[in-house]
Design an enzyme around this catalytic site. Sequence first.
Site, PDB file in Angstrom:
ATOM      1  N   ASP A  10       2.951   1.408   7.021  1.00 16.43           N
ATOM      2  CA  ASP A  10       2.087   0.425   6.388  1.00 16.43           C
ATOM      3  C   ASP A  10       2.912  -0.245   5.291  1.00 16.43           C
ATOM      4  OD1 ASP A  10      -0.397  -0.818   5.343  1.00 16.43           O
ATOM      5  OD2 ASP A  10      -0.044   0.575   3.684  1.00 16.43           O
ATOM      6  N   TYR A  12       1.516  -2.630   2.413  1.00 11.64           N
ATOM      7  CA  TYR A  12       0.914  -2.787   1.089  1.00 11.64           C
ATOM      8  C   TYR A  12       0.283  -1.488   0.611  1.00 11.64           C
ATOM      9  CZ  TYR A  12       1.999  -7.606   1.919  1.00 11.64           C
ATOM     10  OH  TYR A  12       2.685  -8.762   2.180  1.00 11.64           O
ATOM     11  N   SER A 121       1.336  -3.928   9.607  1.00  6.09           N
ATOM     12  CA  SER A 121       0.634  -4.301   8.374  1.00  6.09           C
ATOM     13  C   SER A 121      -0.462  -5.321   8.593  1.00  6.09           C
ATOM     14  CB  SER A 121       1.654  -4.869   7.387  1.00  6.09           C
ATOM     15  OG  SER A 121       1.028  -5.415   6.245  1.00  6.09           O
TER      16      SER A 121
END
Length: 225
Positions: A10, A12, A121
């Site tokens: 991932d 963020y 993402s």
Amino acid sequence: MDQPKAVLFDAYGTLFDVYSVGLLAEQLFPGKGEPLAVLWRDKQIEYTRLVTTCNDGAHYRPFWDLTRAGLRYACKRLGVQLTPAAEEKLMNQYRHLSAFPEDREVLSALKKRGVVTGILSNGDPDMLGVAVRSAGLDGLLDHVLSVDGVRKYKTHPDAYALGTKATGFDARQILFVSCNAWDALGATWWGYRTLWVNRWQLPFEELGTQPTRTGSTLRDVLAFF
């Protein structure tokens, strides 16, 4: 269990510190920087769920747009005046979020082992491109996958399926890494092997499923090898 053939991260909250915008927010709105950063992030994620689940994604908007909308909401909620200049400063800062210090070390170690690496993402392609370059991570990632291609945000199954389609590996051959408990849970439900990086020492989601492993930094990825 065999070692993973690929590791997908991932972005963020996992590779890039979403709360680092709080430093600039504190300069702009003294005493409100930290709560603004937290509320901004919470609203951003809430909007991804709203536009994915309502009317089968008919209201989809790119992550950049939802990020801006979340900022505007957070400022209104906290009672601070968001001028156009301050908005652009904060949005530009979000493009260049601070990377966590161990990012390069871990990605480099995986590349030396011949492991396929990538990002999976919610961020749209332009956002991710700037963030990766700003953090100096170009060349260390084989894939930078954005849900924008399917117009559905995590935790929708179509979003997680991007990883198997891009790598050609089965879900159980892929390790998915996230600092977001909801994301680690969604990826586990979908079929990935998962590492939840619990940077903030929080409890995991109480829905009866645990990630494959839990760690405290990205370095815990290397324990799978």
